[in-house]
Design a protein around this motif. Structure first.
Motif, PDB file in Angstrom:
ATOM      1  N   LEU B 389       0.371  -1.039  -0.100  1.00 50.08           N
ATOM      2  CA  LEU B 389      -0.082  -0.288   0.287  1.00 50.08           C
ATOM      3  C   LEU B 389       0.968   0.671   0.207  1.00 50.08           C
ATOM      4  O   LEU B 389       0.421   1.790  -1.032  1.00 50.08           O
ATOM      5  CB  LEU B 389      -1.045  -0.144   1.418  1.00 50.08           C
ATOM      6  N   GLY B 390       1.891   0.892   1.147  1.00 47.91           N
ATOM      7  CA  GLY B 390       2.855   2.741   0.933  1.00 47.91           C
ATOM      8  C   GLY B 390       3.841   2.199  -0.415  1.00 47.91           C
ATOM      9  O   GLY B 390       3.537   3.636  -0.824  1.00 47.91           O
ATOM     10  N   ASP B 391       4.193   1.758  -1.048  1.00 53.10           N
ATOM     11  CA  ASP B 391       4.761   1.961  -2.563  1.00 53.10           C
ATOM     12  C   ASP B 391       3.947   2.251  -2.844  1.00 53.10           C
ATOM     13  O   ASP B 391       4.184   3.784  -4.226  1.00 53.10           O
ATOM     14  CB  ASP B 391       5.487  -0.251  -1.911  1.00 53.10           C
ATOM     15  N   PHE B 392       2.742   1.432  -3.280  1.00 52.17           N
ATOM     16  CA  PHE B 392       2.028   2.187  -4.243  1.00 52.17           C
ATOM     17  C   PHE B 392       1.794   3.359  -4.207  1.00 52.17           C
ATOM     18  O   PHE B 392       1.328   4.204  -5.298  1.00 52.17           O
ATOM     19  CB  PHE B 392       0.675   1.531  -4.864  1.00 52.17           C
ATOM     20  N   ALA B 393       1.111   3.839  -3.152  1.00 54.91           N
ATOM     21  CA  ALA B 393       0.638   5.182  -3.048  1.00 54.91           C
ATOM     22  C   ALA B 393       1.845   6.665  -2.797  1.00 54.91           C
ATOM     23  O   ALA B 393       1.681   7.289  -3.306  1.00 54.91           O
ATOM     24  CB  ALA B 393       0.504   5.893  -0.817  1.00 54.91           C
ATOM     25  N   ASP B 394       3.519   5.717  -3.016  1.00 55.91           N
ATOM     26  CA  ASP B 394       4.310   6.752  -2.888  1.00 55.91           C
ATOM     27  C   ASP B 394       4.580   7.349  -4.229  1.00 55.91           C
ATOM     28  O   ASP B 394       4.614   7.697  -4.944  1.00 55.91           O
ATOM     29  CB  ASP B 394       5.316   6.138  -2.420  1.00 55.91           C
ATOM     30  N   VAL B 395       4.378   6.331  -5.295  1.00 56.29           N
ATOM     31  CA  VAL B 395       4.226   6.231  -7.008  1.00 56.29           C
ATOM     32  C   VAL B 395       3.099   7.039  -7.337  1.00 56.29           C
ATOM     33  O   VAL B 395       3.294   7.707  -8.152  1.00 56.29           O
ATOM     34  CB  VAL B 395       3.793   4.770  -7.786  1.00 56.29           C
ATOM     35  N   VAL B 396       1.762   6.855  -6.752  1.00 56.69           N
ATOM     36  CA  VAL B 396       1.059   7.222  -7.483  1.00 56.69           C
ATOM     37  C   VAL B 396       1.113   9.292  -6.959  1.00 56.69           C
ATOM     38  O   VAL B 396       0.527   9.874  -7.806  1.00 56.69           O
ATOM     39  CB  VAL B 396      -0.394   6.742  -6.663  1.00 56.69           C
ATOM     40  N   LEU B 397       1.207   9.231  -6.007  1.00 59.94           N
ATOM     41  CA  LEU B 397       1.283  10.703  -5.192  1.00 59.94           C
ATOM     42  C   LEU B 397       2.571  11.473  -5.624  1.00 59.94           C
ATOM     43  O   LEU B 397       1.917  12.276  -5.835  1.00 59.94           O
ATOM     44  CB  LEU B 397       1.276  10.605  -4.161  1.00 59.94           C
ATOM     45  N   ARG B 398       3.363  10.913  -6.541  1.00 59.96           N
ATOM     46  CA  ARG B 398       4.425  11.616  -6.893  1.00 59.96           C
ATOM     47  C   ARG B 398       4.668  12.617  -7.867  1.00 59.96           C
ATOM     48  O   ARG B 398       5.419  14.398  -7.103  1.00 59.96           O
ATOM     49  CB  ARG B 398       5.578  10.909  -7.544  1.00 59.96           C
ATOM     50  N   GLU B 399       3.626  12.830  -8.521  1.00 56.97           N
ATOM     51  CA  GLU B 399       3.571  14.076  -9.639  1.00 56.97           C
ATOM     52  C   GLU B 399       2.454  14.643  -9.563  1.00 56.97           C
ATOM     53  O   GLU B 399       2.334  15.735 -10.047  1.00 56.97           O
ATOM     54  CB  GLU B 399       3.195  13.056 -10.888  1.00 56.97           C
ATOM     55  N   LYS B 400       1.958  14.460  -7.780  1.00 57.39           N
ATOM     56  CA  LYS B 400       0.509  15.575  -6.823  1.00 57.39           C
ATOM     57  C   LYS B 400      -0.110  15.855  -8.240  1.00 57.39           C
ATOM     58  O   LYS B 400      -0.636  16.320  -8.530  1.00 57.39           O
ATOM     59  CB  LYS B 400       1.963  16.843  -7.245  1.00 57.39           C
ATOM     60  N   GLN B 401      -0.001  14.857  -9.012  1.00 57.07           N
ATOM     61  CA  GLN B 401      -1.878  14.731  -9.599  1.00 57.07           C
ATOM     62  C   GLN B 401      -3.597  14.291  -8.971  1.00 57.07           C
ATOM     63  O   GLN B 401      -4.305  14.401  -9.481  1.00 57.07           O
ATOM     64  CB  GLN B 401      -1.502  13.593 -11.033  1.00 57.07           C
ATOM     65  N   TYR B 402      -2.422  14.240  -7.511  1.00 62.60           N
ATOM     66  CA  TYR B 402      -4.062  13.795  -7.548  1.00 62.60           C
ATOM     67  C   TYR B 402      -4.575  14.965  -6.067  1.00 62.60           C
ATOM     68  O   TYR B 402      -3.507  15.016  -5.397  1.00 62.60           O
ATOM     69  CB  TYR B 402      -4.228  11.607  -6.908  1.00 62.60           C
ATOM     70  N   ASP B 403      -5.093  15.109  -6.046  1.00 62.04           N
ATOM     71  CA  ASP B 403      -5.587  16.098  -4.251  1.00 62.04           C
ATOM     72  C   ASP B 403      -5.809  15.335  -2.915  1.00 62.04           C
ATOM     73  O   ASP B 403      -6.199  15.399  -2.302  1.00 62.04           O
ATOM     74  CB  ASP B 403      -7.081  16.599  -5.130  1.00 62.04           C
ATOM     75  N   CYS B 404      -6.465  13.847  -3.416  1.00 58.31           N
ATOM     76  CA  CYS B 404      -6.338  12.996  -1.903  1.00 58.31           C
ATOM     77  C   CYS B 404      -7.119  11.899  -2.720  1.00 58.31           C
ATOM     78  O   CYS B 404      -7.462  11.466  -4.157  1.00 58.31           O
ATOM     79  CB  CYS B 404      -7.810  13.675  -1.633  1.00 58.31           C
ATOM     80  N   LEU B 405      -6.814  11.119  -1.907  1.00 63.25           N
ATOM     81  CA  LEU B 405      -6.937   9.794  -2.162  1.00 63.25           C
ATOM     82  C   LEU B 405      -8.252   8.699  -1.633  1.00 63.25           C
ATOM     83  O   LEU B 405      -8.341   9.312  -0.030  1.00 63.25           O
ATOM     84  CB  LEU B 405      -6.223   8.650  -1.682  1.00 63.25           C
ATOM     85  N   VAL B 406      -8.842   7.985  -1.488  1.00 61.12           N
ATOM     86  CA  VAL B 406     -10.058   7.332  -1.243  1.00 61.12           C
ATOM     87  C   VAL B 406      -9.142   5.625  -1.506  1.00 61.12           C
ATOM     88  O   VAL B 406      -9.011   5.296  -2.546  1.00 61.12           O
ATOM     89  CB  VAL B 406     -11.530   7.874  -1.860  1.00 61.12           C
ATOM     90  N   MET B 407      -9.636   5.619  -0.652  1.00 55.64           N
ATOM     91  CA  MET B 407      -8.648   3.532  -0.322  1.00 55.64           C
ATOM     92  C   MET B 407     -10.074   2.701   0.097  1.00 55.64           C
ATOM     93  O   MET B 407     -10.309   2.900   1.707  1.00 55.64           O
ATOM     94  CB  MET B 407      -7.745   3.272   0.232  1.00 55.64           C
ATOM     95  N   ALA B 408     -10.464   2.124  -0.611  1.00 60.78           N
ATOM     96  CA  ALA B 408     -11.715   1.105   0.143  1.00 60.78           C
ATOM     97  C   ALA B 408     -10.559   0.049   0.927  1.00 60.78           C
ATOM     98  O   ALA B 408      -9.890  -1.385  -0.290  1.00 60.78           O
ATOM     99  CB  ALA B 408     -12.018   0.668  -1.432  1.00 60.78           C
ATOM    100  N   LEU B 409     -10.548  -0.669   1.302  1.00 58.05           N
ATOM    101  CA  LEU B 409      -9.826  -1.805   2.819  1.00 58.05           C
ATOM    102  C   LEU B 409     -10.607  -3.428   2.696  1.00 58.05           C
ATOM    103  O   LEU B 409     -10.618  -3.522   3.976  1.00 58.05           O
ATOM    104  CB  LEU B 409      -8.810  -0.977   3.569  1.00 58.05           C
ATOM    105  N   THR B 410     -11.683  -3.017   2.605  1.00 54.82           N
ATOM    106  CA  THR B 410     -12.489  -3.796   2.867  1.00 54.82           C
ATOM    107  C   THR B 410     -13.051  -4.054   4.054  1.00 54.82           C
ATOM    108  O   THR B 410     -13.074  -3.336   5.051  1.00 54.82           O
ATOM    109  CB  THR B 410     -12.499  -5.603   1.458  1.00 54.82           C
ATOM    110  N   TYR B 411     -12.144  -5.137   5.317  1.00 61.80           N
ATOM    111  CA  TYR B 411     -12.792  -5.084   6.281  1.00 61.80           C
ATOM    112  C   TYR B 411     -11.678  -5.485   6.862  1.00 61.80           C
ATOM    113  O   TYR B 411     -11.557  -6.174   7.637  1.00 61.80           O
ATOM    114  CB  TYR B 411     -13.743  -7.318   6.654  1.00 61.80           C
ATOM    115  N   MET B 412     -10.171  -4.999   6.217  1.00 64.81           N
ATOM    116  CA  MET B 412      -9.417  -5.284   7.098  1.00 64.81           C
ATOM    117  C   MET B 412      -9.294  -4.628   8.659  1.00 64.81           C
ATOM    118  O   MET B 412      -8.852  -5.229   8.714  1.00 64.81           O
ATOM    119  CB  MET B 412      -8.073  -4.469   6.159  1.00 64.81           C
TER     120      MET B 412
END
Lengths: 721, 721
Positions: B389-412
């Protein structure tokens, strides 16, 4: 928990021509279950099914298949399925993708009916995986084994203990008594597992569920039809992304409707972003969301758009009961809550009829400060009285003016000293009025929730959710009261497969099909123009007919409001001369004489051939605004006039047809008949038809029918395979 | 709980001309509190405030007033307020209705600033009660005491421990750490108390709340303005049924907007049934729900329609943070959940931009089976990995293309062994990206919820609720970025108070106000007709002007598409003759010559004088369909062109103006200017105006402005008091 084991009914009793129920009984009542790749680690995917089976009370044979051990988790294991004694109807396949094929071959030799394949790496992955899946299915078919999956989380039947899943959710058990039970069919394993866990928190169990994964063989429609026929749950919660075979899905929903099942459906993929997310789908499939919507309306499916709604409605329909009508009585402890409830009830399509005057006086005699209209405000006094709620309910329900009650009791189920009081108050209401559906909105401890649910009463934390649930179930019950599977009847003309259909041909076909068409004639002499005009009751219009003159008005090629034969003859001559003068080289086929209709409302009737579901009919008002607003409704062909009337009444602009702004209402019956006729025509020609557009169809005042003024029919070049 | 005591700011720093904040500080920081009718039974209405005060840590004097005892619940009591030593700023009045008046008189003698009157039996009951309330308020005013109530549940300030309420909810304490704090202002005590209890279950506390009851004196607007100025909560949850003074409410909302407060507003009474439920309201007040809606849009209020939404948004905005833009990244553990999220995001007005190609490759390198578009499907692997999860977030947020993240983590957050894992995973994401708003959808135990909330991350059980919360907060942030309180500027002509306004006068007034009006002339000779036609660029229409000829076309009183001076002269003569021939007795004032406009889209611009809020401007497209669909939008006058443009863009049929079906887009700027001009005109004449209707106003193609073709202004006979 009480296990209500239900003897499976024989599939053959319901004629099915699309869904395939062969072998599906094995998911529920297998004589034995084999587990390929059974693991001694009970937390691993290969280990969990065995662990769950050992705890499930399953009475048949359990056969781990693992060449490395003699026993797995204390159960005797075999190196090969061939070594197993006794019958095996269900096989769970939890081996790497390249070992699946030999496992299926072994299943074939053993006479296994269904193999549930957990393994991933098939069509969900890439082209190579798709080819792997094709080979798997080819083998399975050859050896007579049906496949659930691959890439599925599997299925569960808690009634028999038949576990065919590795879902961790299976190990979660309720922490309080559960009173709601429903079946679950899902195209997503994660969604199914989530609902199973959240369901327990909310008071619903899913004793039977099936997740269909890649749908290499058994698909959503098969599973839904099987559950509708063989599971006794009155409610089926369903998750759907798309369908490859529209006829199959339609049949499955028809079966569910015939069996009186309430289907609560979360169908996703309504947005473009959702379509992109559905990587495994073609754009056209997801794009046809409105067609799914039409399908659901036709088969009485309760469509929802969130997991919250799935669970709310499944809960309300299984713990409580559905209202049989839409008249709701609203009880509240505060004026503000009452206003909110009335707002939501109206939005949800419920009626909020006032309390009759005589009864109001009685209520006021019981507790003078109460609000005795509807909503009925018991005031905070309900928290100080053992009898107030019951006494009010007795009075309000006496004249049977309400189909259900929704009661907002704030935090009475959550705080001492009210928790016991509220359970006993509701018990008294339930005892006195055993058949009245009750929806309670209040915060409550788990104990209070279970105690109230045991009375057959649904409890919601949010007052809006309670009112909406009552509204959806009431609407569903009213719709279910209408004729089902309204396919209409009567013959329809055939359209030639090849070649263009001219406007004249299109109108002839439509007229023959039963869609009234404007009576117009193309004439080639002033005498014929006069005769044609005299044959029409009322004024006529004349228009030059020429493929070379697109803008007829500009060249003087149109005459409006012509009121006699002489005037028509004169207009004919003038139009021919004007056309010749403006465009001497133009081909002129004649002049069209048609009645001039000024009292109609422009509507659009159309049909198109959906790649999944075949012919779909659409209806809307004419004009650019309707297009912009998307105020158009759809139904799958064929259907009868009753369905046509539903379409007409459900567009947002219906009031325009029903006499808005002092206009006369239009002939709705004629419009409904025309829609039904169009649907029969489209259905009868589904093999050749591309689309039909009747635009405008003039809906005329009541008693005067309607008229197709312009029509276009296009056919496919190739035939449907 | 940490008490963040805030020194009240001086009210005088904000100019207030409508709301009255006198004395309201006493609800928060009284030096002493007196309790009239203090009871020794701590469960009684008169006993609860004392019980709560003893537990609240209040540092000032506590003075039970009860002539029958020397001490109440262990606290020294006095027979009369006059006997109390030390200052008393707040008095709680829990005595029967007929004892209230003497208590208020005693408050006046003692210098009490606010008396909170619990007692019922006033205007909420009957005419007699209303008269009792009138006398009470008259006395209070005379002796300089402000009244909260009567018939109120009171107020609470947990920061100082100032208890002025008998709400049982006050005694409910959180069972887990709470990280969300907001203020609450409500016209319903029951609603406030319910939110307080349910808020604790959801992770929000309301340390400051005020319920206004009958609003004899202090009303919703006063309370809201006070909270906006003197409480440090960034979010105010509000419940509103109606307002008696629109200017006051408008000012309070303007103050909240200026202070940067997020107001989450549940305004009820949207339906007819709701209006009936609001027995204390006039129909017109509740009927003006659309006007409230306009007010809320103008002042950046987040309007919601259920308690669930109030609490969801209050929670999201206080536990987490609001996105500053509308681009959302969606993380999911399953494809199905991802599709659902994308659907809801689109519906909620969020953008779901795809992940850039280069980043997709990086994501695929981390976990090949992942879905690497947006939604980003981590697959169930996220449950087996500490780092994914952290590795993916690091990549996805790198270019500052997203103003927020919504994460569906079912029943974790709900099941072992994932509960600890999910908290540490989210901790890593928060640490690496401290400024990115995160919205988590998962089932969770109370412990997990608190742990995640402590990271400044909101957790929702339902995925749709999480996405919708992100969407509402993002939209609100974007709207807040625009200029606030856009009141426009510029002078407007005055309309005479009495007498009829003719169409010609109306058009003159509108033109003077800045609304472009069709240039038309009434002529009385063929020569003048010719001259008028020649003065116009393009074809003209001529119409007979006569009060006695309503249907001009029928008598031949209209000529269309007249293209020269000669033709106009001829048409003039023909029209006069036709009119005379058809109606020899008719008065004929002349013939109107006006440009013939054929390239406009018909719109409606209107203004009416709302009884509560004064002049309101409306905008919609022309035609019966718009009326049926109610596709009309409103704003309170006056406003600038920016607000006008918002109105234009928010009607559902906006595409008709923006170039639907290949038409040229219309001159939106001119339309916005016209709306603003109309709003200034209506505002400047609010004392005499009844309504203005410009119908149609033709919106012409871009660069060609617009034209009022017909206009009607009506004035009141009496003046506004």
């Amino acid at each position: 928990m009480t296990v209500n084991y239900v003897e499976p009914r024989v599939s053959g009793t319901v004629p099915t021509s699309h869904v395939d129920l062969t072998g599906l009984d094995a998911l529920a009542t297998p004589r034995g279950i084999a587990i390929f790749g059974a693991s001694s680690d009970p937390t691993k995917i290969g280990g969990r099914p065995l662990r769950f089976l050992k705890e499930s009370g399953f009475g048949g044979g359990i056969h781990p298949i693992n060449p490395r051990y003699d026993e797995v988790q204390g159960v005797r294991a075999h190196a090969s399925l061939d070594d197993v004694d006794g019958p095996v109807d269900l096989a769970v396949v939890a081996v790497p993708r390249d070992h699946v094929l030999p496992a299926i071959e072994a299943c074939g030799r053993k006479g296994v009916k269904v193999a549930t394949v957990f393994s991933a790496g098939f069509s969900e992955q890439d082209d190579e995986g798709a080819e792997r899946q094709r080979r798997l299915l080819e083998t399975a078919k050859a050896v007579g084994v049906r496949i659930l999956g691959p890439n599925t989380i599997g299925s569960l039947n808690r009634r028999t203990g038949a576990v065919g899943t590795f879902a961790a959710a299976t190990g979660v058990r309720p922490t309080r008594p559960i009173h709601g039970r429903a079946a679950l069919v899902s195209q997503s394993g994660a969604m199914a597992a989530h609902w199973v866990v959240e369901g327990l928190d909310r008071g619903i169990e899913f004793p039977t569920w099936i997740a269909t994964g890649n749908e290499g063989d058994i698909d959503f429609a098969d599973a839904l039809a099987w559950v509708a026929l063989h599971d006794d749950a009155p409610v089926i919660a369903a998750y759907l992304e798309g369908a490859r075979d529209g006829d199959k899905l339609r049949e499955a929903l028809a079966i569910a409707q015939q069996r009186g099942k309430t289907v609560v459906m979360l169908k996703v993929g309504t947005s473009e972003a959702g379509a992109r997310a559905a990587a495994s789908h073609t754009a056209s499939l997801v794009g046809a969301d409105q067609v799914f919507d039409a399908l659901f309306r036709q088969y009485g499916v309760i469509r929802v758009h969130s997991m919250d709604e799935v669970l709310d409605l499944t809960y309300a329909a299984t713990v409580g009961k559905a209202p049989e009508g839409d008249r709701v009585g609203l009880f509240t402890t505060s004026g503000g809550m009452g206003i909110l409830m009335a707002d939501v009830a109206t939005e949800a399509g419920l009626q909020v009829p006032p309390v009759p005057n005589a009864l109001r006086a009685e209520l006021r005699a019981i507790w003078p400060p109460a609000g005795v209209n509807n909503p009925i405000d018991l005031t905070a006094q309900v928290m100080n009285s053992e009898t107030l709620l019951g006494d009010f309910a007795d009075v309000v329900l006496r004249e049977k003016q309400y189909d259900c009650l929704v009661m907002a009791l704030t935090y009475m189920g959550r705080l001492e000293p009210w928790t016991d009081l509220v359970v006993s108050m509701l018990g008294r209401v339930r005892e006195a009025h055993p058949d009245v559906p009750l929806f309670i909105a209040m915060l409550a401890t788990p104990e209070v929730r279970s105690a109230v649910e045991e009375l057959g009463i649904a409890v919601f934390p949010d007052v809006s959710a309670a009112v909406r649930a009552a509204g959806r179930l009431a609407t569903h019950a009213l719709e279910a009261g209408r004729a089902t599977d309204d396919r209409g009847g009567g013959a329809a003309p055939r359209i030639a497969a090849d070649g263009a259909v001219t406007e004249v041909m299109a109108k002839t076909i439509l007229a023959e099909a039963g869609v009234p068409v404007v009576e117009e004639r193309v004439v080639t002499s002033a005498e014929d123009a006069a005769a044609a005009a005299e044959a029409v009751d009322g004024p006529v219009v004349l228009k030059v007919v020429s493929p070379d003159i697109p803008h007829k008005t500009e060249v003087g090629g149109v005459a409006l409001d012509v009121r006699s034969g002489d005037a028509a003859a004169e207009a004919y001559t003038r139009i021919r001369a004007a056309a010749h003068s403006a465009r001497p080289d133009a081909r002129v086929d004649g002049v069209l004489v048609a009645p001039m209709v000024t009292d109609g409302v422009e509507t659009i009737l159309g049909a198109f051939n959906d790649p999944t579901f075949g012919p779909v009919v659409l209806f809307g008002l004419g004009g650019v605004l309707v297009e912009v607003l998307g105020d158009v409704t759809y139904r799958l062909a064929p259907f009868g006039p009753q369905t046509g009337m539903e379409m007409i009444r459900e567009i947002r602009g219906f009031a325009v047809l029903d006499g808005a702004r002092g206009r006369p209402p239009v002939d709705l019956d004629a419009l409904a008949q025309a829609l039904s006729a169009l649907s029969r025509l489209a259905h009868a020609n589904r093999d050749v038809l591309d689309s039909v557009e009747v635009n405008p169809f003039l809906a005329r005042p009541r008693g005067h029918g309607g008229l197709a003024v312009d029509a276009l029919i296009t056919t496919r070049t190739g035939r449907r395979s």
